[in-house]
Design a protein around this motif. Sequence first.
Motif, PDB file in Angstrom:
ATOM      1  N   UNK A 182       0.639  -1.154  -0.128  1.00 58.74           N
ATOM      2  CA  UNK A 182       0.109  -0.155   0.001  1.00 58.74           C
ATOM      3  C   UNK A 182       0.983   1.407   0.052  1.00 58.74           C
ATOM      4  N   UNK A 183       1.980   1.338   0.732  1.00 61.31           N
ATOM      5  CA  UNK A 183       2.940   2.332   0.743  1.00 61.31           C
ATOM      6  C   UNK A 183       3.538   2.692  -0.576  1.00 61.31           C
ATOM      7  N   UNK A 184       3.933   1.625  -1.277  1.00 64.26           N
ATOM      8  CA  UNK A 184       4.513   1.574  -2.417  1.00 64.26           C
ATOM      9  C   UNK A 184       3.597   2.123  -3.449  1.00 64.26           C
ATOM     10  N   UNK A 185       2.349   1.719  -3.424  1.00 69.71           N
ATOM     11  CA  UNK A 185       1.481   1.964  -4.666  1.00 69.71           C
ATOM     12  C   UNK A 185       0.861   3.346  -4.096  1.00 69.71           C
ATOM     13  N   UNK A 186       1.094   4.039  -3.099  1.00 67.25           N
ATOM     14  CA  UNK A 186       0.407   5.145  -2.705  1.00 67.25           C
ATOM     15  C   UNK A 186       0.778   6.375  -3.612  1.00 67.25           C
TER      16      UNK A 186
END
Lengths: 209, 60
Positions: A182-186
């Motif tokens: 989720x962090x990488x895609x945020x």
Amino acid sequence: MWIYEKKLEFPIKIKKTDPALAKVIISQFGGPDGELAASLRYISQRFAAVTPESKATLSDIGTEELAHLEMIGTMCRQLTADANIDEIKKAGFDAYYVDHGLGVYPASASGVPFTAAYLQSKGDPITDLYEDMAAEQKARSTYEYLMNLTDDPDVLEPLRFLREREIVHFQRFGEALQNVKAYMDSKRQFVIDKPDYMNGNKSKCMKCR
Amino acid sequence: MRIMNTETNNDMSCMPFEEYIKVKELAFAYVPLQKICSYFEPTESLVKGTVFPSLYKPYK
Ligand SMILES: [Fe+2]
């Protein structure tokens, strides 16, 4: 920083001497899927973790694996402490005895000394978490194989406990994976620059800690 | 050591994981996030290795 608690995570009181069993249980001390490899893996990987949650997961589980290492060492010691030479020979524990006496040495069941080659720290937080999930499954399998090799309840109980912990760890790493994903895609990453250490740019790696 | 069973499960309809998973891409693994429904008693948890009945999966 660490705080040491002078007690085992799970009580171990083995009454029956069994060097043959110690010979295989030692694999969870210093073997390919053992607790030392697990602890070192997570405590190393934690430095490349990108979210506070995944960093905490790696630190906490890496710490708990050390507590498991202590349990396994205790089991090996209790299984051999009162063994006489006849029992040592009969159990095939003599090869180990020649090199290590009744000391607890990090090696696999087949006698291979511990090596950091059992683990990776890839610098990619997603890749590392996949490895960690696989590592937990491999440890669970190992505990099942060990449980197949004994019917001593004093040994089975701690093995059963340790196996259950691997299942919980798998779940936690799975959750960490979603957190990191989720962090990488945020969207934030399109707004602010990714830190250098997420771009594989080692030369400018100022925040690698 | 006797293994007790004192699960405090008040709500049988409570699912211990997220029920709706939005799949966004191929080639990525997904472990559902845990949701807390019930607990074991503290002493029982220390014996079993988990406080969560939904994560308790004994071998034999
Ligand atoms: Fe583990």
